[in-house]
Write a protein that holds these residues in place. Structure first.
Motif, mmCIF file in Angstrom:
data_model
loop_
_atom_site.group_PDB
_atom_site.id
_atom_site.type_symbol
_atom_site.label_atom_id
_atom_site.label_comp_id
_atom_site.label_asym_id
_atom_site.label_seq_id
_atom_site.Cartn_x
_atom_site.Cartn_y
_atom_site.Cartn_z
ATOM 1 N N ASN A 1 8.080 0.725 10.222
ATOM 2 C CA ASN A 1 9.499 1.996 11.069
ATOM 3 C C ASN A 1 8.719 3.365 10.496
ATOM 4 O O ASN A 1 8.793 4.977 11.879
ATOM 5 C CB ASN A 1 10.591 2.497 10.326
ATOM 6 C CG ASN A 1 11.493 1.396 11.185
ATOM 7 O OD1 ASN A 1 11.345 0.398 12.075
ATOM 8 N ND2 ASN A 1 12.816 0.803 10.533
ATOM 9 N N ASP A 2 7.832 3.808 9.687
ATOM 10 C CA ASP A 2 6.656 5.206 9.124
ATOM 11 C C ASP A 2 5.459 5.315 10.899
ATOM 12 O O ASP A 2 5.068 3.964 10.966
ATOM 13 C CB ASP A 2 6.196 4.937 7.717
ATOM 14 C CG ASP A 2 8.360 5.488 7.040
ATOM 15 O OD1 ASP A 2 8.969 5.778 7.897
ATOM 16 O OD2 ASP A 2 7.411 5.258 6.194
ATOM 17 N N ASP A 3 4.903 6.298 10.725
ATOM 18 C CA ASP A 3 3.857 6.234 11.266
ATOM 19 C C ASP A 3 2.698 5.809 10.473
ATOM 20 O O ASP A 3 2.453 5.589 9.131
ATOM 21 C CB ASP A 3 3.490 7.698 11.992
ATOM 22 C CG ASP A 3 4.636 8.338 12.820
ATOM 23 O OD1 ASP A 3 4.689 7.166 13.674
ATOM 24 O OD2 ASP A 3 4.415 9.574 13.061
ATOM 25 N N ILE A 4 1.589 5.285 10.939
ATOM 26 C CA ILE A 4 0.667 4.568 9.715
ATOM 27 C C ILE A 4 -0.037 6.183 10.249
ATOM 28 O O ILE A 4 -0.078 7.431 10.101
ATOM 29 C CB ILE A 4 -0.176 4.528 10.943
ATOM 30 C CG1 ILE A 4 -0.043 3.053 11.192
ATOM 31 C CG2 ILE A 4 -2.210 3.787 10.215
ATOM 32 C CD1 ILE A 4 -0.993 2.157 12.168
ATOM 33 N N LEU B 1 -5.443 7.017 9.145
ATOM 34 C CA LEU B 1 -5.825 7.085 10.711
ATOM 35 C C LEU B 1 -7.196 8.235 10.985
ATOM 36 O O LEU B 1 -8.035 7.923 11.192
ATOM 37 C CB LEU B 1 -5.234 8.062 11.311
ATOM 38 C CG LEU B 1 -3.500 7.700 11.977
ATOM 39 C CD1 LEU B 1 -2.767 8.214 12.749
ATOM 40 C CD2 LEU B 1 -4.158 5.743 12.565
ATOM 41 N N GLN B 2 -7.730 9.304 10.053
ATOM 42 C CA GLN B 2 -8.476 9.568 9.733
ATOM 43 C C GLN B 2 -9.484 9.109 9.556
ATOM 44 O O GLN B 2 -11.191 8.839 9.766
ATOM 45 C CB GLN B 2 -7.961 10.767 9.069
ATOM 46 C CG GLN B 2 -6.935 11.872 9.807
ATOM 47 C CD GLN B 2 -7.241 12.709 8.028
ATOM 48 O OE1 GLN B 2 -6.922 12.995 7.191
ATOM 49 N NE2 GLN B 2 -6.427 13.935 8.698
ATOM 50 N N GLN C 1 -2.776 1.761 24.635
ATOM 51 C CA GLN C 1 -2.302 0.319 24.439
ATOM 52 C C GLN C 1 -1.644 -0.007 23.672
ATOM 53 O O GLN C 1 -0.835 -0.720 22.822
ATOM 54 C CB GLN C 1 -3.709 -0.696 24.543
ATOM 55 C CG GLN C 1 -4.024 -0.556 25.684
ATOM 56 C CD GLN C 1 -4.761 -1.471 26.172
ATOM 57 O OE1 GLN C 1 -5.477 -2.357 25.022
ATOM 58 N NE2 GLN C 1 -6.579 -1.490 26.559
ATOM 59 N N SER C 2 -1.904 0.567 22.695
ATOM 60 C CA SER C 2 -0.680 1.485 20.850
ATOM 61 C C SER C 2 0.706 1.884 21.298
ATOM 62 O O SER C 2 1.483 2.799 22.134
ATOM 63 C CB SER C 2 -1.487 2.805 20.546
ATOM 64 O OG SER C 2 -2.914 2.117 20.033
ATOM 65 N N SER C 3 1.682 1.368 20.216
ATOM 66 C CA SER C 3 2.987 1.988 20.564
ATOM 67 C C SER C 3 2.931 1.682 19.621
ATOM 68 O O SER C 3 2.996 0.836 18.623
ATOM 69 C CB SER C 3 3.672 1.320 21.486
ATOM 70 O OG SER C 3 3.450 0.384 21.194
ATOM 71 N N GLY C 4 4.468 2.725 18.425
ATOM 72 C CA GLY C 4 4.980 2.625 17.295
ATOM 73 C C GLY C 4 3.772 2.393 15.866
ATOM 74 O O GLY C 4 2.381 3.164 15.847
ATOM 75 N N VAL D 1 0.973 -2.399 11.525
ATOM 76 C CA VAL D 1 2.244 -2.790 10.176
ATOM 77 C C VAL D 1 3.605 -3.067 10.863
ATOM 78 O O VAL D 1 4.273 -2.690 11.449
ATOM 79 C CB VAL D 1 2.223 -0.307 10.575
ATOM 80 C CG1 VAL D 1 2.770 -1.014 9.199
ATOM 81 C CG2 VAL D 1 1.234 -0.390 10.638
ATOM 82 N N HIS D 2 3.802 -4.054 9.495
ATOM 83 C CA HIS D 2 5.477 -4.165 9.080
ATOM 84 C C HIS D 2 5.544 -4.396 7.638
ATOM 85 O O HIS D 2 4.679 -2.869 6.817
ATOM 86 C CB HIS D 2 5.116 -5.335 8.867
ATOM 87 C CG HIS D 2 4.373 -5.720 10.264
ATOM 88 N ND1 HIS D 2 5.302 -6.523 11.535
ATOM 89 C CD2 HIS D 2 3.150 -6.954 10.889
ATOM 90 C CE1 HIS D 2 4.701 -6.818 12.606
ATOM 91 N NE2 HIS D 2 3.057 -7.349 12.696
ATOM 92 N N ASP D 3 6.450 -4.326 6.855
ATOM 93 C CA ASP D 3 7.104 -3.774 6.489
ATOM 94 C C ASP D 3 6.225 -4.231 4.629
ATOM 95 O O ASP D 3 6.555 -5.614 4.500
ATOM 96 C CB ASP D 3 8.791 -3.897 5.576
ATOM 97 C CG ASP D 3 9.267 -2.830 6.441
ATOM 98 O OD1 ASP D 3 9.037 -2.028 6.653
ATOM 99 O OD2 ASP D 3 10.279 -3.354 6.701
ATOM 100 N N ASP D 4 5.528 -3.371 3.758
ATOM 101 C CA ASP D 4 4.977 -3.848 2.948
ATOM 102 C C ASP D 4 3.560 -4.679 3.464
ATOM 103 O O ASP D 4 2.845 -6.347 2.406
ATOM 104 C CB ASP D 4 5.540 -4.661 1.597
ATOM 105 C CG ASP D 4 6.570 -4.147 1.406
ATOM 106 O OD1 ASP D 4 6.259 -2.890 1.104
ATOM 107 O OD2 ASP D 4 7.585 -3.997 1.103
ATOM 108 N N PHE D 5 2.769 -5.106 4.159
ATOM 109 C CA PHE D 5 1.856 -5.779 5.018
ATOM 110 C C PHE D 5 1.455 -5.039 6.274
ATOM 111 O O PHE D 5 2.388 -4.512 6.735
ATOM 112 C CB PHE D 5 2.318 -7.301 4.895
ATOM 113 C CG PHE D 5 2.892 -7.881 6.170
ATOM 114 C CD1 PHE D 5 2.164 -8.293 7.114
ATOM 115 C CD2 PHE D 5 3.924 -8.147 5.561
ATOM 116 C CE1 PHE D 5 2.913 -8.876 8.164
ATOM 117 C CE2 PHE D 5 4.921 -8.759 7.039
ATOM 118 C CZ PHE D 5 4.353 -8.799 8.057
ATOM 119 N N PHE D 6 0.414 -5.577 6.607
ATOM 120 C CA PHE D 6 0.035 -5.250 7.778
ATOM 121 C C PHE D 6 -1.494 -5.996 7.939
ATOM 122 O O PHE D 6 -1.583 -6.859 7.042
ATOM 123 C CB PHE D 6 -1.427 -3.514 7.872
ATOM 124 C CG PHE D 6 -1.932 -3.855 6.945
ATOM 125 C CD1 PHE D 6 -3.343 -3.840 8.022
ATOM 126 C CD2 PHE D 6 -2.249 -3.129 5.763
ATOM 127 C CE1 PHE D 6 -4.620 -3.975 6.907
ATOM 128 C CE2 PHE D 6 -3.285 -3.376 4.881
ATOM 129 C CZ PHE D 6 -4.375 -3.286 5.144
#
Length: 139
Positions: free
Chosen positions: A73-76, A81-82, A95-98, A114-119
């Motif tokens: 639920n948080d942004d990356i 991202l940098q 093509q990106s969302s959330g 991205v998911h909770d505690d994993f990606f």
């Protein structure tokens, strides 16, 4: 008397270690990165642990990484991202969302989910599938 003192010292050290372990930060530091297992030119935090890789699919190669503290639920995080941009990747905003981001570099597409505690880092294998990358749920 000496025996009691050693017992007391041992107990105090045990409690101190338990407190320090429990108070450790669960947040990633976002300071050190390495290439993903399926896309060596795409950065992943060194703190992340590869837990699963599915490369047998004819359409997509994905790697799942655990990373305590990252939330769907948080942004990356900005530092991540940098770093992705510093490695030459550009986000495909259309093509990106959330918590699902699509990145492009030299004709290669990578999807970061991205998911909770994993990606997961997903890489389409077939050039045809790079045209319309859609969200893939790995749960």
């Amino acid at each position: 008397m000496r025996r009691n003192r050693w017992l007391l010292i041992t107990m105090l050290l045990s409690v101190a270690v338990a407190i320090l372990t429990g108070c450790g930060s669960n947040e990633p530091s976002w300071t050190a990165f390495e290439g993903a297992a399926n896309a060596k030119t795409f950065p992943v935090p060194k703190e992340a642990n590869k837990t699963e890789r599915a490369s047998k699919s004819s359409e997509i190669d994905y790697v799942r990484y655990t990373l305590p503290g990252i939330k769907e639920n948080d942004d990356i995080p900005g530092p991540y991202l940098q770093e992705i941009a510093a490695w030459g990747w550009k986000e495909e905003a259309s093509q990106s969302s959330g918590s699902q981001k699509v990145f492009l570099r030299d004709g290669q597409i990578v999807q970061l989910s991205v998911h909770d505690d994993f990606f997961t880092v997903l890489v389409p294998k077939d050039k045809k599938s790079t045209v319309n990358v859609k969200t893939i749920d790995t749960e």
